[in-house]
Design a protein around this motif. Sequence first.
Motif, PDB file in Angstrom:
ATOM      1  N   ILE A 438       0.851  -1.201   0.000  1.00 33.12           N
ATOM      2  CA  ILE A 438       0.000   0.000   0.000  1.00 33.12           C
ATOM      3  C   ILE A 438       0.885   1.249   0.000  1.00 33.12           C
ATOM      4  O   ILE A 438       0.650   2.206  -0.728  1.00 33.12           O
ATOM      5  N   ARG A 439       1.929   1.207   0.803  1.00 34.65           N
ATOM      6  CA  ARG A 439       2.850   2.358   0.853  1.00 34.65           C
ATOM      7  C   ARG A 439       3.564   2.545  -0.487  1.00 34.65           C
ATOM      8  O   ARG A 439       3.681   3.663  -0.983  1.00 34.65           O
ATOM      9  N   LYS A 440       4.019   1.402  -1.071  1.00 32.68           N
ATOM     10  CA  LYS A 440       4.719   1.491  -2.356  1.00 32.68           C
ATOM     11  C   LYS A 440       3.836   2.110  -3.419  1.00 32.68           C
ATOM     12  O   LYS A 440       4.293   2.853  -4.277  1.00 32.68           O
ATOM     13  N   ALA A 441       2.546   1.792  -3.381  1.00 26.66           N
ATOM     14  CA  ALA A 441       1.615   2.313  -4.386  1.00 26.66           C
ATOM     15  C   ALA A 441       1.146   3.723  -4.038  1.00 26.66           C
ATOM     16  O   ALA A 441       0.269   4.281  -4.705  1.00 26.66           O
ATOM     17  N   ASN A 442       1.692   4.282  -2.953  1.00 24.06           N
ATOM     18  CA  ASN A 442       1.324   5.638  -2.532  1.00 24.06           C
ATOM     19  C   ASN A 442      -0.140   5.782  -2.161  1.00 24.06           C
ATOM     20  O   ASN A 442      -0.750   6.818  -2.407  1.00 24.06           O
ATOM     21  N   LEU A 443      -0.722   4.738  -1.611  1.00 21.68           N
ATOM     22  CA  LEU A 443      -2.146   4.785  -1.294  1.00 21.68           C
ATOM     23  C   LEU A 443      -2.398   4.906   0.206  1.00 21.68           C
ATOM     24  O   LEU A 443      -3.537   5.074   0.639  1.00 21.68           O
ATOM     25  N   GLN A 449      -7.728   2.960   7.282  1.00 27.20           N
ATOM     26  CA  GLN A 449      -7.188   1.854   8.064  1.00 27.20           C
ATOM     27  C   GLN A 449      -7.093   0.630   7.157  1.00 27.20           C
ATOM     28  O   GLN A 449      -8.022   0.346   6.403  1.00 27.20           O
ATOM     29  N   ALA A 450      -5.965  -0.069   7.234  1.00 26.39           N
ATOM     30  CA  ALA A 450      -5.785  -1.274   6.422  1.00 26.39           C
ATOM     31  C   ALA A 450      -5.078  -2.319   7.258  1.00 26.39           C
ATOM     32  O   ALA A 450      -4.175  -1.992   8.035  1.00 26.39           O
ATOM     33  N   PHE A 451      -5.517  -3.563   7.134  1.00 23.15           N
ATOM     34  CA  PHE A 451      -4.899  -4.629   7.922  1.00 23.15           C
ATOM     35  C   PHE A 451      -5.293  -5.986   7.363  1.00 23.15           C
ATOM     36  O   PHE A 451      -6.200  -6.100   6.539  1.00 23.15           O
ATOM     37  N   ALA A 452      -4.579  -7.008   7.842  1.00 22.26           N
ATOM     38  CA  ALA A 452      -4.899  -8.377   7.439  1.00 22.26           C
ATOM     39  C   ALA A 452      -5.539  -9.101   8.618  1.00 22.26           C
ATOM     40  O   ALA A 452      -5.317  -8.744   9.775  1.00 22.26           O
ATOM     41  N   VAL A 453      -6.344 -10.096   8.304  1.00 25.94           N
ATOM     42  CA  VAL A 453      -7.045 -10.897   9.316  1.00 25.94           C
ATOM     43  C   VAL A 453      -6.750 -12.357   9.008  1.00 25.94           C
ATOM     44  O   VAL A 453      -6.741 -12.761   7.841  1.00 25.94           O
ATOM     45  N   LEU A 454      -6.494 -13.138  10.051  1.00 28.41           N
ATOM     46  CA  LEU A 454      -6.210 -14.563   9.833  1.00 28.41           C
ATOM     47  C   LEU A 454      -7.459 -15.364  10.164  1.00 28.41           C
ATOM     48  O   LEU A 454      -7.928 -15.368  11.306  1.00 28.41           O
ATOM     49  N   LEU A 455      -8.000 -16.031   9.141  1.00 33.68           N
ATOM     50  CA  LEU A 455      -9.274 -16.746   9.341  1.00 33.68           C
ATOM     51  C   LEU A 455      -9.036 -18.148   9.919  1.00 33.68           C
ATOM     52  O   LEU A 455      -8.015 -18.777   9.637  1.00 33.68           O
ATOM     53  N   ALA A 477      -9.469  -2.946   3.995  1.00 40.58           N
ATOM     54  CA  ALA A 477      -9.012  -1.557   3.890  1.00 40.58           C
ATOM     55  C   ALA A 477     -10.256  -0.695   3.800  1.00 40.58           C
ATOM     56  O   ALA A 477     -11.150  -0.974   3.007  1.00 40.58           O
ATOM     57  N   VAL A 478     -10.338   0.334   4.644  1.00 40.19           N
ATOM     58  CA  VAL A 478     -11.542   1.163   4.660  1.00 40.19           C
ATOM     59  C   VAL A 478     -11.205   2.642   4.604  1.00 40.19           C
ATOM     60  O   VAL A 478     -10.110   3.063   4.995  1.00 40.19           O
ATOM     61  N   GLN A 479     -12.187   3.394   4.118  1.00 40.05           N
ATOM     62  CA  GLN A 479     -12.112   4.844   4.214  1.00 40.05           C
ATOM     63  C   GLN A 479     -13.213   5.280   5.160  1.00 40.05           C
ATOM     64  O   GLN A 479     -14.339   4.761   5.075  1.00 40.05           O
TER      65      GLN A 479
END
Length: 528
Positions: A438-443, A449-455, A477-479
Amino acid sequence: TILILDFGSQYSHLITRRCRELNVYAELMPCTTFLQDLHFKPKGIILSGSPYSVYDADAPHADPAIFGLSIPILGICYGLQELAWNLKGEVAGCDHREYGHASVQISRFGEGSVDALFEGLGDEMQVWMSHGDQLHSLPPDFHVIGRTQTAPFAAIAHNSKPLYGIQFHPEVTHSPKGKEVISRFVIKICGCRRNWTMEEFIGKEIARIREICGPKGRVIGAVSGGVDSTVAAKLMHEAIGDRFHAIMVDNGVLRLNEGKQVNEMLNKDLGVSLTVVDASDLFLSRLEGIEDPEQKRMIIGNTFINVFEAEAAKIEAVAEEEEKQGSDAKGRVEWLLQGTLYPDVIESISFKGPSATIKTHHNVGGLLKDMKLKLIEPLRELFKDEVRILGRLLSIPAPLVQRHPFPGPGLAIRILGPVTLGQVKILQQADNIFIEEIRKANLYNQISQAFAVLLPVKAVGVMGDKRTYEQVIALRAVQSEDFMTADWYVFPADILKRISSRITNEVNGVNRVTYDISSKPPATVEWL
Ligand code: XMP
């Protein structure tokens, strides 16, 4: 100062924010506040919306004394009805609830000139409506300054006094010119000066902290690596130097390398004296076998308090020893720093009491019960965006100032199912790849807020010519403006593709990645 009286609308705090964005200091208070109890003299009053109807038996009402003041009043939605109700207009339920976009025609009907509230805004304005009641007749001495197809009294003004009522919500971003309407009221009509800036705040707040803390006495505070605690810590350091001591508890469910990064930034870059306590084993052992999210939150909250208190006791022991030796220039531990922000304050002063708890958010509120410390909260007047500006002025590195929020219980509420060291490692790696891309893509700064969840499920996959049976990562990822509501973020497909392929290739034990496309409500931001 602008006084905003809160009648319980979900948008009340946004009115306060809009005023602050205009560099005008505004305070939100419960609508039941009595004029005589105010600790300041407002230059204008805004009445918020409300879920009630003014005729409900239990409807909230303002101190009638405010309508006798000669200062400007702007009633928004319910606030318009409250104004009219007090000034003997007629309010009634309309046949249908009006909810959504509407177009307001602006004019001083019959006389041609546009009212000061809408000056320069054109003839028509797109606005956001959300109401059940509307005005059916004008209160005496009022005239119409705006109407929609369904609301003939969408905006009204008094013939000679600075009293205004608008049916729509200028405070939400769905009313594109709303901020200008608030600006007309606050700056032009109330005559407020635009002197609420973070530059001025820093100087005043440092002086205030020095006065409160006096020449002696230590202050301790927890830092998490988030914006609020870092800014609060840096501000304390500016005010009282190394009489402030920060403590970071590594609870074992932080992001990858977080403990190390925070240490480097606070200690080395910002010069704040900091102890990092690695208590991950203790946290993970207490979390063993626990699946229920509320129980995870409780265990983490309580363990945090235990660890923090033990660390604070060590600092106090040093202070006591220094006192015995007669070299006690810094004094004993007297204060506890907390990074409380204005939205938490608003929540706690609501006239309805704190809003219903959907999730118990872990914070360090429990700390004061046992530690005989006084509380110091230098950010309690500020909104998050103001804290970010303050952070920049205090030379806190930009990536930290813009950092997404991270929950206190950390990855424990993003691992669905039992929390083990192995699961934490998998999630840390996946999460790190997600944020890196996300950082590399400048987003990063476009996303709230952005994160991963382990199901807690396994899925079948294929690798080479072998079947795999491995875990699934969900990306979120949300706005959002205030996290009360949120929309999922629409990624360009190639970025999702890269993230997914990196996670499945680089993270052992994961063969599948999904993207969460639910908004809040009905979902929440976190999965637990
Ligand atoms: P939800 O999931 O309630 O999240 O839509 C809204 C915001 O709150 C954060 N959150 C927490 N923060 N302790 C925290 O400090 C918690 O237990 C907690 N649960 C949710 C979430 O990350 C989002 O920013």
